[in-house]
Design a protein around this motif. Structure first.
Motif, short mmCIF file in Angstrom:
data_model
loop_
_atom_site.label_atom_id
_atom_site.label_comp_id
_atom_site.label_asym_id
_atom_site.label_seq_id
_atom_site.Cartn_x
_atom_site.Cartn_y
_atom_site.Cartn_z
N PHE A 42 0.76 -1.29 0.15
CA PHE A 42 -0.01 -0.01 -0.01
C PHE A 42 0.85 1.37 -0.04
O PHE A 42 1.88 1.27 0.61
CB PHE A 42 -0.99 0.15 1.35
CG PHE A 42 -1.72 1.44 1.53
CD1 PHE A 42 -2.61 1.67 0.88
CD2 PHE A 42 -1.20 2.30 2.53
CE1 PHE A 42 -3.58 2.72 0.98
CE2 PHE A 42 -1.64 3.46 2.48
CZ PHE A 42 -2.99 3.87 1.60
N ASP A 43 0.40 2.44 -0.85
CA ASP A 43 1.09 3.39 -0.58
C ASP A 43 0.45 4.52 -0.86
O ASP A 43 -0.67 4.62 -1.59
CB ASP A 43 2.13 3.59 -1.67
CG ASP A 43 3.46 4.64 -1.56
OD1 ASP A 43 3.36 4.94 -0.36
OD2 ASP A 43 3.87 5.34 -2.30
N SER A 44 0.51 5.86 -0.47
CA SER A 44 -0.34 7.07 -0.45
C SER A 44 0.74 8.37 -0.71
O SER A 44 1.88 8.34 -0.29
CB SER A 44 -1.38 7.27 0.62
OG SER A 44 -0.46 7.62 1.64
N HIS A 45 0.45 9.17 -1.57
CA HIS A 45 1.16 10.58 -1.78
C HIS A 45 0.06 11.64 -2.01
O HIS A 45 -0.91 11.50 -2.59
CB HIS A 45 2.06 10.45 -2.98
CG HIS A 45 3.16 9.65 -2.75
ND1 HIS A 45 4.51 10.13 -2.51
CD2 HIS A 45 3.48 8.18 -2.93
CE1 HIS A 45 5.47 9.15 -2.43
NE2 HIS A 45 4.74 7.90 -2.74
N ALA A 46 0.44 12.74 -1.45
CA ALA A 46 -0.37 14.01 -1.60
C ALA A 46 -0.08 14.63 -3.00
O ALA A 46 0.97 14.70 -3.59
CB ALA A 46 -0.13 14.97 -0.58
N LEU A 79 3.76 2.34 -8.36
CA LEU A 79 5.09 1.51 -8.53
C LEU A 79 5.67 1.22 -6.88
O LEU A 79 6.05 0.17 -6.66
CB LEU A 79 6.33 1.97 -9.32
CG LEU A 79 6.12 2.13 -10.75
CD1 LEU A 79 7.36 2.54 -11.62
CD2 LEU A 79 5.44 1.09 -11.26
N HIS A 80 5.40 2.14 -6.16
CA HIS A 80 5.97 1.96 -4.79
C HIS A 80 4.90 1.04 -3.94
O HIS A 80 5.76 -0.11 -3.33
CB HIS A 80 5.58 3.45 -3.94
CG HIS A 80 6.41 4.31 -4.39
ND1 HIS A 80 6.57 5.69 -3.82
CD2 HIS A 80 7.59 4.55 -5.28
CE1 HIS A 80 7.32 6.24 -4.22
NE2 HIS A 80 7.96 5.81 -5.20
N ALA A 81 3.59 0.86 -4.28
CA ALA A 81 2.78 -0.07 -3.65
C ALA A 81 3.23 -1.56 -4.28
O ALA A 81 3.56 -2.64 -3.53
CB ALA A 81 1.46 0.15 -4.23
ZN LIG Z 1 5.57 6.35 -2.06
#
Ligand SMILES: [Zn+2]
Length: 205
Positions: free
Chosen positions: A9-13, A43-45
């Motif tokens: 899982f990942d999140s970005h503003a 890609l981070h997730a």
């Molecule tokens: Zn990230």
């Protein structure tokens, strides 16, 4: 054969003034994703899902945000490292499935391109990549992009390789024997360790 599952899982503003990159694809939009790297949330997730599947840690342990080397880095570097880790552990990807959660831009029109980009980076067929997009209904998170990813891995069957290799070696030895006897002009097929009725070109294939 053994199988492993991984989840990431990942999140970005969202942030003005930076390009939007998702799944390795540059997307036309008035904002990009804030982050130490290029902020490629998808890609981070996926990277975390791959690392998690082989219990190899997470993206932060390989690429700490405190390290200036990863400032504005392309996230395909992180993904390549995760692919190396699963190969070292003796696994390969069966398929991946992902969910992108973001209010804008609309992913539908570029979903095919996105799948192809991710598949290419993972060295798999686009058929083995699922990308679904949702809007963050009722979450009050319209300025955030989130990504969930699951991967399924299977062990690389190591018994296939050596068996094939020994078969090739045997054939090579036979070819060497034939070539040697021909070059030597003796036509001595006893070099093959067995009696042959005569010269047969099939033995050279
Ligand atoms: Zn990230």
């Amino acid at each position: 054969m053994s199988m492993r599952i991984g989840y990431g899982f990942d999140s970005h503003a969202f942030k003005a003034g930076v390009p939007l990159v998702i799944g390795g694809l540059k997307i036309e939009h008035d904002e990009g994703l804030a982050g130490h790297s290029d902020g490629d949330v998808l890609l981070h997730a996926i990277t975390d899902a791959l690392l998690g599947a082989v219990s190899a840690g997470d993206i932060g342990s390989f690429f700490p945000p405190s390290d200036p080397r990863w400032k504005n880095a392309a996230s395909s570097i992180f993904l390549a490292t995760a692919l190396e880790e699963i190969a070292i552990a003796g696994y390969r990807i069966v398929n991946i499935d992902t969910v992108l959660v973001l209010a804008a831009p609309k992913i539908g029109p570029i979903s095919g391109e996105l799948r192809e980009s991710v598949a290419e980076l993972l060295h798999v067929s686009p058929r083995d990549v699922g990308i679904k997009a949702k809007t963050p209904e009722g979450m009050n998170l319209d300025h955030v992009a989130m990504a969930h990813a699951t991967v399924l891995l299977e062990s690389i069957d190591v018994t296939v390789g050596p068996e094939r290799m020994s078969a090739v070696a045997e054939t090579d030895a036979e070819i060497d024997g034939v070539v040697e006897s021909l070059v030597g002009g003796t036509r001595d097929f006893s070099a093959l360790g067995r009696k042959l009725p005569g010269f047969d070109t099939d033995d050279l294939t």
